[in-house]
Each structure stands twice: as structure tokens, then as C-alpha cells.
Design a protein around this motif. Structure first.
Motif, PDB file in Angstrom:
ATOM      1  N   HIS A  98     -20.161 -13.316 -19.437  1.00  0.00           N
ATOM      2  CA  HIS A  98     -19.067 -13.842 -20.309  1.00  0.00           C
ATOM      3  C   HIS A  98     -19.304 -12.918 -20.795  1.00  0.00           C
ATOM      4  CE1 HIS A  98     -21.826 -17.173 -21.175  1.00  0.00           C
ATOM      5  NE2 HIS A  98     -21.927 -16.790 -22.611  1.00  0.00           N
ATOM      6  N   ARG A  99     -20.248 -13.021 -22.118  1.00  0.00           N
ATOM      7  CA  ARG A  99     -20.171 -12.092 -23.010  1.00  0.00           C
ATOM      8  C   ARG A  99     -21.293 -10.928 -23.238  1.00  0.00           C
ATOM      9  NH1 ARG A  99     -24.448 -13.160 -27.611  1.00  0.00           N
ATOM     10  NH2 ARG A  99     -23.111 -12.527 -29.903  1.00  0.00           N
ATOM     11  N   VAL A 100     -20.398  -9.324 -23.069  1.00  0.00           N
ATOM     12  CA  VAL A 100     -21.424  -8.529 -23.257  1.00  0.00           C
ATOM     13  C   VAL A 100     -20.953  -7.461 -23.725  1.00  0.00           C
ATOM     14  CG1 VAL A 100     -22.040  -6.486 -21.277  1.00  0.00           C
ATOM     15  CG2 VAL A 100     -20.775  -9.046 -20.170  1.00  0.00           C
ATOM     16  N   ILE A 101     -22.077  -7.069 -24.802  1.00  0.00           N
ATOM     17  CA  ILE A 101     -21.671  -6.377 -25.946  1.00  0.00           C
ATOM     18  C   ILE A 101     -22.413  -5.092 -25.624  1.00  0.00           C
ATOM     19  CG2 ILE A 101     -22.089  -5.976 -28.407  1.00  0.00           C
ATOM     20  CD1 ILE A 101     -22.164  -9.051 -28.695  1.00  0.00           C
ATOM     21  N   GLU A 102     -21.597  -3.536 -25.303  1.00  0.00           N
ATOM     22  CA  GLU A 102     -22.922  -2.122 -25.428  1.00  0.00           C
ATOM     23  C   GLU A 102     -23.655  -2.143 -26.168  1.00  0.00           C
ATOM     24  OE1 GLU A 102     -23.056   0.833 -24.141  1.00  0.00           O
ATOM     25  OE2 GLU A 102     -21.198  -0.380 -23.141  1.00  0.00           O
ATOM     26  N   GLY A 103     -24.357  -1.694 -25.814  1.00  0.00           N
ATOM     27  CA  GLY A 103     -25.774  -1.441 -26.841  1.00  0.00           C
ATOM     28  C   GLY A 103     -26.963  -3.405 -26.943  1.00  0.00           C
ATOM     29  N   PHE A 104     -25.871  -3.820 -26.154  1.00  0.00           N
ATOM     30  CA  PHE A 104     -27.311  -4.733 -26.130  1.00  0.00           C
ATOM     31  C   PHE A 104     -28.140  -6.128 -25.836  1.00  0.00           C
ATOM     32  CE2 PHE A 104     -26.583  -9.377 -29.399  1.00  0.00           C
ATOM     33  CZ  PHE A 104     -27.910  -9.177 -29.421  1.00  0.00           C
ATOM     34  N   MET A 105     -26.757  -6.014 -24.928  1.00  0.00           N
ATOM     35  CA  MET A 105     -26.672  -7.990 -24.275  1.00  0.00           C
ATOM     36  C   MET A 105     -25.803  -7.897 -23.628  1.00  0.00           C
ATOM     37  SD  MET A 105     -26.643 -10.700 -25.165  1.00  0.00           S
ATOM     38  CE  MET A 105     -25.144 -10.943 -25.937  1.00  0.00           C
ATOM     39  N   ALA A 106     -26.551  -8.334 -21.973  1.00  0.00           N
ATOM     40  CA  ALA A 106     -25.016  -8.932 -21.151  1.00  0.00           C
ATOM     41  C   ALA A 106     -25.616 -10.327 -20.786  1.00  0.00           C
ATOM     42  CB  ALA A 106     -25.370  -8.009 -19.588  1.00  0.00           C
ATOM     43  N   GLN A 107     -24.814 -11.457 -21.944  1.00  0.00           N
ATOM     44  CA  GLN A 107     -25.074 -12.823 -21.427  1.00  0.00           C
ATOM     45  C   GLN A 107     -24.030 -13.516 -20.358  1.00  0.00           C
ATOM     46  OE1 GLN A 107     -24.978 -14.650 -25.192  1.00  0.00           O
ATOM     47  NE2 GLN A 107     -24.581 -16.317 -24.497  1.00  0.00           N
ATOM     48  N   GLY A 108     -24.483 -14.266 -19.265  1.00  0.00           N
ATOM     49  CA  GLY A 108     -24.310 -15.038 -18.102  1.00  0.00           C
ATOM     50  C   GLY A 108     -25.043 -16.480 -18.046  1.00  0.00           C
ATOM     51  N   GLY A 109     -25.051 -17.019 -17.040  1.00  0.00           N
ATOM     52  CA  GLY A 109     -25.424 -18.102 -16.399  1.00  0.00           C
ATOM     53  C   GLY A 109     -24.762 -18.956 -17.155  1.00  0.00           C
ATOM     54  N   ASP A 110     -23.206 -19.351 -17.291  1.00  0.00           N
ATOM     55  CA  ASP A 110     -22.729 -20.654 -17.714  1.00  0.00           C
ATOM     56  C   ASP A 110     -21.787 -21.103 -16.933  1.00  0.00           C
ATOM     57  OD1 ASP A 110     -21.095 -22.398 -18.762  1.00  0.00           O
ATOM     58  OD2 ASP A 110     -20.226 -21.187 -21.342  1.00  0.00           O
ATOM     59  N   PRO A 111     -21.705 -22.280 -16.574  1.00  0.00           N
ATOM     60  CA  PRO A 111     -20.776 -22.624 -15.115  1.00  0.00           C
ATOM     61  C   PRO A 111     -19.559 -22.689 -15.764  1.00  0.00           C
ATOM     62  CG  PRO A 111     -21.984 -24.463 -15.756  1.00  0.00           C
ATOM     63  CD  PRO A 111     -22.433 -23.119 -16.546  1.00  0.00           C
ATOM     64  N   THR A 112     -19.501 -22.826 -16.820  1.00  0.00           N
ATOM     65  CA  THR A 112     -17.712 -22.481 -17.753  1.00  0.00           C
ATOM     66  C   THR A 112     -16.812 -21.313 -17.832  1.00  0.00           C
ATOM     67  OG1 THR A 112     -18.178 -23.318 -19.969  1.00  0.00           O
ATOM     68  CG2 THR A 112     -18.690 -24.621 -18.589  1.00  0.00           C
ATOM     69  N   GLY A 113     -18.322 -19.921 -18.207  1.00  0.00           N
ATOM     70  CA  GLY A 113     -17.684 -19.008 -18.372  1.00  0.00           C
ATOM     71  C   GLY A 113     -17.131 -19.298 -19.739  1.00  0.00           C
ATOM     72  N   THR A 114     -17.278 -20.070 -20.311  1.00  0.00           N
ATOM     73  CA  THR A 114     -17.003 -19.464 -22.179  1.00  0.00           C
ATOM     74  C   THR A 114     -18.113 -19.428 -23.152  1.00  0.00           C
ATOM     75  OG1 THR A 114     -17.211 -22.010 -22.353  1.00  0.00           O
ATOM     76  CG2 THR A 114     -15.145 -21.191 -21.520  1.00  0.00           C
ATOM     77  N   GLY A 115     -19.350 -20.086 -22.485  1.00  0.00           N
ATOM     78  CA  GLY A 115     -20.344 -19.380 -23.347  1.00  0.00           C
ATOM     79  C   GLY A 115     -20.941 -20.974 -23.931  1.00  0.00           C
ATOM     80  N   THR A 116     -20.154 -22.042 -24.099  1.00  0.00           N
ATOM     81  CA  THR A 116     -20.710 -23.298 -24.401  1.00  0.00           C
ATOM     82  C   THR A 116     -21.112 -24.667 -23.698  1.00  0.00           C
ATOM     83  OG1 THR A 116     -17.711 -24.023 -24.212  1.00  0.00           O
ATOM     84  CG2 THR A 116     -18.508 -22.742 -26.288  1.00  0.00           C
ATOM     85  N   GLY A 117     -21.489 -24.311 -22.710  1.00  0.00           N
ATOM     86  CA  GLY A 117     -21.372 -24.930 -20.757  1.00  0.00           C
ATOM     87  C   GLY A 117     -23.090 -24.360 -20.178  1.00  0.00           C
ATOM     88  N   GLY A 118     -23.031 -25.540 -19.381  1.00  0.00           N
ATOM     89  CA  GLY A 118     -25.049 -25.511 -19.552  1.00  0.00           C
ATOM     90  C   GLY A 118     -25.208 -26.612 -18.331  1.00  0.00           C
ATOM     91  N   SER A 119     -26.262 -26.635 -17.605  1.00  0.00           N
ATOM     92  CA  SER A 119     -26.311 -27.771 -16.345  1.00  0.00           C
ATOM     93  C   SER A 119     -26.531 -29.054 -17.062  1.00  0.00           C
ATOM     94  CB  SER A 119     -27.916 -27.284 -16.168  1.00  0.00           C
ATOM     95  OG  SER A 119     -28.902 -27.261 -16.767  1.00  0.00           O
ATOM     96  N   GLU A 120     -26.707 -29.682 -16.073  1.00  0.00           N
ATOM     97  CA  GLU A 120     -26.862 -31.113 -16.399  1.00  0.00           C
ATOM     98  C   GLU A 120     -28.403 -31.341 -16.584  1.00  0.00           C
ATOM     99  OE1 GLU A 120     -25.817 -33.382 -13.465  1.00  0.00           O
ATOM    100  OE2 GLU A 120     -23.380 -32.680 -13.460  1.00  0.00           O
ATOM    101  N   LEU A 121     -29.019 -30.701 -16.683  1.00  0.00           N
ATOM    102  CA  LEU A 121     -30.459 -30.923 -16.825  1.00  0.00           C
ATOM    103  C   LEU A 121     -30.750 -30.864 -17.979  1.00  0.00           C
ATOM    104  CD1 LEU A 121     -32.086 -28.366 -14.032  1.00  0.00           C
ATOM    105  CD2 LEU A 121     -31.904 -30.798 -14.213  1.00  0.00           C
ATOM    106  N   PRO A 122     -31.659 -31.756 -18.624  1.00  0.00           N
ATOM    107  CA  PRO A 122     -32.091 -31.824 -19.685  1.00  0.00           C
ATOM    108  C   PRO A 122     -32.219 -30.605 -21.012  1.00  0.00           C
ATOM    109  CG  PRO A 122     -33.871 -32.174 -18.985  1.00  0.00           C
ATOM    110  CD  PRO A 122     -32.693 -32.543 -17.635  1.00  0.00           C
ATOM    111  N   ASN A 123     -32.450 -29.870 -21.884  1.00  0.00           N
ATOM    112  CA  ASN A 123     -32.525 -28.672 -22.657  1.00  0.00           C
ATOM    113  C   ASN A 123     -33.906 -28.237 -22.812  1.00  0.00           C
ATOM    114  OD1 ASN A 123     -29.909 -27.716 -22.987  1.00  0.00           O
ATOM    115  ND2 ASN A 123     -29.779 -28.547 -25.358  1.00  0.00           N
TER     116      ASN A 123
END
Length: 234
Positions: A98-123
């Protein structure tokens, strides 16, 4: 004669001492015709370990490529265990980068695709280590709080050493980096790359078939006089 021999010996020792103290010359810096073969020790942080199928994360991307990531339980055991747990649950299947910046990084792993989500497991508590943010390094994303990593991760396109010891690196891409380079850019991307399947190599899951190209829905809607909204960056 005895004094002459002593003098010659002293001159020889002085010459040897001078040779040992000199700095490297251009000849010293030249590589030999054939470099000796060396294998990296598996226990040194910063070095890739020997490939262990139980600790290799496999990402099958919607672009049709397979990415293999060697994970490092010796450097970040809790984070590696979290990734393995979520992958085996199918948590990452279908999620986007959901967040991919040229020359920097590709970020994923969020089930909501918004960058604010996560799993139900504790941090997770941070496991900052000495692994460097070199090209292909894989680390956990987090909020401002150090102990807030959960399910999101990122892969760096090129070295970003200023992030070292501020984010938990848990692995590095060992094959398929060309498919990482091909991940659709954007914040968010208009046509995001998806993780069709995340698995652990030891489980032997075959790569799923890449989805067929979607029908040109936009053209059909244009013919009907209907327009689709476009995604806007955050």
C-alpha cells in the motif's frame, strides 16, 4: 671484520623495520588474478545464514513472480515467529503493497490496505539488531512507539543506513529481487501489487496461478458515461 658484519646486520634490520612500517602502495591494493573463495559464517549478524527452508518466507506476487526471503531468528526471533505464524494462517494472502516509494521501500502486510491495520495478535517488543538496511533487507514497520510492530513489513530498494537500529530487520531477499523492483509505486498505488500467497518454504506450497488480466472495465464505463474515482495520496 667483526665490526663490518655487525654494521651490515644493523643496516639490514633497519631496512626490514622500514619496510614493515610503510603504507600500502598501488601494487598492494591490486587484487590477485583470482580471489580466494570464502563462505560467510552463518552466525555473524549482517551475514546471510545458510538457507533453512523453515526460515524462508516465500511471497508469490500478482505480477507473476516469486520472492524468497531468508529470515533471521538469531537476530529477531519473536518477529520471525510472528511472520511464520501469520503466513501459515494465510493472513497475508491477498494483501497489497500500500505504500511504495521509488528509491526507498515497498510496505505491505496490512489487511485493510490503508497502513493503519494489523493482526489481532499483540504488538511486538522491538528487537533492534545490527543487521543493516542494505538492498533487499526486510524489516517490520511500526508507529512512532518502538514496541508497536504487528504485521506490516517493508523491503528496501537500496541502502538506507539511517534506519539501522531503529526498526527491526528480520530478513533479506535472497531471490526474486527483480520482482520486488517491479512492485507498483504509489502512496497508495492506483494499481497495487498484491501478495497472492505468503508461505514458508518448508511447507512446500506451489505458486498460485497469477490472475488473468482484468477486463477493461474503465473503457466499458466510459462508453456508458460513468467515471470511476481515482485514489488520492494520503
Amino acid at each position: 671484520m667483526r665490526y663490518l658484519l655487525a654494521l651490515l646486520l644493523m643496516l639490514g634490520l633497519a631496512s626490514a623495520a622500514h619496510a614493515q612500517a610503510r603504507g600500502p602502495s598501488a601494487a598492494d591494493l591490486k587484487a590477485p588474478p583470482e580471489l580466494p573463495k570464502m563462505t560467510a559464517p552463518s552466525k555473524i549478524l549482517g551475514m546471510l545464514p545458510q538457507n533453512d527452508p523453515e526460515n524462508i518466507l516465500v511471497l508469490d506476487l500478482s505480477s507473476g513472480g516469486r520472492v524468497r526471503i531468508a529470515m533471521r531468528p538469531d537476530a529477531a526471533p519473536k518477529h520471525v515467529e510472528r511472520i511464520k505464524t501469520l503466513a501459515r494462517q494465510g493472513f497475508y494472502d491477498g494483501t497489497i503493497f500500500h505504500r511504495v516509494i521509488e528509491g526507498f521501500m515497498a510496505q505491505g502486510g496490512d489487511p485493510t490496505g490503508t497502513g493503519t491495520g494489523g493482526s489481532e495478535l499483540p504488538n511486538l517488543e522491538a528487537e533492534f539488531n545490527e543487521l543493516p538496511h542494505v538492498r533487499g533487507a526486510v524489516a517490520m514497520a511500526r508507529a512512532q512507539e518502538e514496541n508497536s510492530a504487528n504485521s506490516q513489513f517493508y523491503i528496501v530498494f537500496q541502502p538506507v543506513m539511517k534506519l539501522d537500529r531503529n526498526y527491526t530487520i528480520f530478513g533479506r531477499v535472497i531471490s526474486g529481487m527483480n520482482w520486488v523492483d517491479a512492485i507498483e509505486r504509489g502512496e497508495p498505488p492506483q494499481n497495487p501489487t498484491r501478495i497472492l500467497q505468503a508461505s514458508i518454504e518448508a511447507d512446500g506450497k506451489p505458486a498460485p496461478e497469477a490472475p488473468a488480466p482484468a477486463e477493461n472495465l474503465g473503457g466499458v464505463l466510459d462508453d456508458l458515461g460513468v467515471s470511476l474515482p481515482t485514489a488520492q495520496p494520503n
